[in-house]
Scaffold this active site. Structure first.
Site, PDB file in Angstrom:
ATOM      1  N   HIS A 394       0.837  -1.211   0.000  1.00 48.39           N
ATOM      2  CA  HIS A 394       0.000   0.000   0.000  1.00 48.39           C
ATOM      3  C   HIS A 394       0.874   1.264   0.000  1.00 48.39           C
ATOM      4  CE1 HIS A 394      -3.381  -2.727   0.569  1.00 48.39           C
ATOM      5  NE2 HIS A 394      -2.606  -3.366   1.441  1.00 48.39           N
ATOM      6  N   GLU A 408      -2.056   0.409   7.855  1.00 50.40           N
ATOM      7  CA  GLU A 408      -1.203  -0.675   7.369  1.00 50.40           C
ATOM      8  C   GLU A 408       0.011  -0.138   6.631  1.00 50.40           C
ATOM      9  OE1 GLU A 408      -1.349  -4.509   4.276  1.00 50.40           O
ATOM     10  OE2 GLU A 408      -3.173  -3.341   4.672  1.00 50.40           O
ATOM     11  N   HIS A 461       2.731  -7.143   4.208  1.00 46.45           N
ATOM     12  CA  HIS A 461       1.375  -6.627   4.403  1.00 46.45           C
ATOM     13  C   HIS A 461       0.871  -6.897   5.820  1.00 46.45           C
ATOM     14  CE1 HIS A 461       0.207  -5.683   0.153  1.00 46.45           C
ATOM     15  NE2 HIS A 461       1.289  -6.430  -0.065  1.00 46.45           N
ATOM     16  N   GLU A 529       1.657 -11.764   5.384  1.00 48.14           N
ATOM     17  CA  GLU A 529       0.656 -11.071   6.204  1.00 48.14           C
ATOM     18  C   GLU A 529       1.130 -11.181   7.652  1.00 48.14           C
ATOM     19  OE1 GLU A 529      -1.776  -9.312   5.218  1.00 48.14           O
ATOM     20  OE2 GLU A 529      -2.558 -10.055   3.295  1.00 48.14           O
TER      21      GLU A 529
END
Length: 566
Positions: A394, A408, A461, A529
């Site tokens: 992101h 995030e 992430h 993740e």
């Protein structure tokens, strides 16, 4: 008759006790101005008992006078005695301001013969001038053979000392050996050393019993510095990441005229060394910088290679946690057979994955590599010249998953930048798809990765779910049916296992899924993740400094494990 013998024996024992106590009292000299609760009480008495220090007798009292400055001549005298050396005798003096044949001359000549004082160009020793902080770092480093080679690669922990400072390597060596320390981030190299301070410094150099808790080796390595920057304003924020959208990434402040070693500049930010770690300052408030573009999109990489101490072929490591378990085997299920304290140096027998085999005080066992710093390792051949692309998920207009004011994009960037540093220090060439709060599209990230011909791609992430109960770490790879999936699966498994073990995360496993950035790259690629931003326990781990660094270390360890196999 028997009674008389007993009485005589008792008198002899009592006399001996009185003599010993009197001798101890005489040795410490009972300085009237050094009470038992004085900060340097133990160190001053330790050196007095060795005959290194003496006091001043005034009005029937023995004074130490801790606040007065130590002269260069006095420092030479005390240093030679502390080393167990004898003064030289001679009819000539090497210095125009020292009279030959005096007691002062003998100690100074011996100190100079041993190379303990920096030379002067005008033939003077300046015996009555106060010893300075920069000079004390030099003489103690020389006298006690502190390792300047490793220390000289570290970023300075002080705002008034940079890699270009005259005594930089000696100041670093004294600091990272627990001998000297600054005040509020400054060392004040030209400040005079008091008798109290000299006693503290000399006792620490002489005996490890008195040393300060060893600081962790810094992440910033000045071997990669490109220039220097002079700060032009007061209270300039230094940030862990190159963005000013939040106060959470502020790691300190610098003031006008402070000088910082610089490494790169990009998008209005300058990467600098700050108190031994990397940081970022706004380009608007510094000047005189000579730097190159950073390793973000469309830029070239900077390599940082570990120094090599050819005289020490055995790899050593230093413990970086308060109590490190020594286990009978390479895993947490094995029995604890000993413990190591913070700062303990150990010899490394072998390294396998995240475990190091050691022998310490006759005990052979295993310790976790996560909690030690390898000291005199030669270039890490596992990672040397490997090209690794890191992708902080992101960024910019895309915050990713959110929880209140926590985004995030900020978590992933902070951890990615730390992984970059760790990989570079191990000799890898690292490219990052972003180093600030920018938004490269998915297509741009993939094209960037392909253009660098990398050996591995890792996208970082943070997860989210409708239920706050969802938690844990999971790592994705992607290969089509009938394709060889061994490399991608191994990389995913190595990183996932490291995070799960080191941060005590729920293990959600590794999964094959066609996320765009790992589906379309042309190298072994994984998407990690870290945890769930919607789970309070996971969120706490992802937003505390200690665990943030542990996430970065775990990803680094997983990448290293992968390259040790492929």
């Amino acid at each position: 008759m028997l009674l008389k013998k007993i009485i005589n024996s008792s008198l002899i024992i009592l006399s001996l006790m009185v003599f010993v106590l009197a001798d101890q009292a005489n040795a410490s000299q009972n300085y009237s101005d050094i009470p038992s609760n004085h900060a340097a009480y133990k160190e001053i008495n330790f050196l007095t008992n060795l005959g290194v220090l003496n006091g001043y007798e005034e009005n029937g009292k023995m004074l130490y006078k801790p606040e007065i400055a130590v002269t260069r001549a006095e420092a030479a005298n005390m240093l030679i005695i502390a080393l167990g050396q004898s003064p030289l005798t001679g009819s000539t003096s090497s210095f125009s301001d020292i009279n030959a044949g005096t007691s002062e001359s003998g100690y100074i000549e011996k100190a100079v013969e041993l190379g303990l004082f920096p030379t002067t160009s005008n033939g003077e020793f300046r015996p009555n001038e106060p010893l300075t902080y920069e000079e004390v770092s030099y003489i103690l480093t020389k006298a006690f053979n502190l390792n300047t080679k490793e220390a000289s690669t570290y970023g300075s922990p002080f705002l008034d000392v940079t890699s270009k400072s005259k005594f930089f390597e000696y100041i670093n060596a004294a600091f990272y050996n627990g001998i000297t320390q600054g005040e509020n981030g400054y060392y004040c190299p030209n400040k005079s050393v008091t008798r109290e301070e000299f006693a503290l410094f000399l006792a620490r150099a002489k005996s490890k019993t008195y040393r300060l808790k060893l600081p962790a080796a810094p992440t910033a390595r000045v071997t990669g510095a490109k220039g220097q920057a002079v700060v032009s304003v007061n209270d300039l924020n230094v940030r862990s990441t190159p963005n000013s959208s939040s106060k959470a990434n502020i790691i300190g402040r610098v003031n006008k005229a402070d000088i910082l070693d610089t490494f790169a500049t990009s998008s209005g930010w300058v990467k600098v060394a700050y108190k031994g770690r990397y940081g970022y300052v706004s380009n608007k408030y510094v000047k005189n910088k000579t730097v190159k573009e950073d390793r973000s999109l469309n830029s070239t990489p900077t390599k940082v290679i570990h120094s090599n101490d050819s005289s020490s072929p055995t790899i050593q490591a230093s413990v970086t946690t308060d109590s490190l378990n020594i286990r009978s085997g390479a895993g947490t299920s094995y029995k604890v057979i000993g413990k190591l304290s913070y700062g303990t140096n150990i010899n490394v027998d072998s390294i396998s994955g995240n475990w190091i085999k050691i022998t310490y005080n006759g005990v052979t066992g295993y310790v976790s590599k996560t909690y030690v710093k390898l000291l005199n390792q030669t270039d890490n051949l596992t990672l040397k010249n490997k090209i690794i692309i890191l992708d902080a998920g992101h960024g910019g207009k895309d915050p990713g998953a959110t929880k209140g004011s926590i985004y995030e994009k900020n978590i992933t960037l902070t951890i990615t930048n730390l992984v970059v540093q760790k990989l570079e220090e191990a000799g890898a060439t690292v490219f990052a798809t972003r180093i600030g709060d920018t938004y490269p599209s998915l297509e741009q990230r993939v094209a960037f990765a392909k253009s660098k011909n990398g050996n591995a791609f890792v996208s970082i992430h943070v997860n989210a779910a409708a239920s706050a109960a969802a938690s844990g770490t999971e790592t994705y790879y992607y290969v089509k049916a009938n394709e060889d999936d061994r490399k991608d699966k191994y990389l995913a498994s190595a990183i996932n296992n490291e995070i799960v073990e080191n941060l005590d995360m729920r293990d959600r496993g590794i999964k094959n899924y066609p996320y765009y950035v790992i589906k379309n790259t042309s190298m072994p690629s994984v998407l990690v993740e870290l945890g769930f931003i919607t789970n309070s326990n996971d969120l706490l781990k992802m937003t505390t400094d200690k665990n943030i660094d542990l996430y970065a270390t775990s990803i680094y360890n997983g990448i290293e494990q992968y390259f040790s196999k492929y």
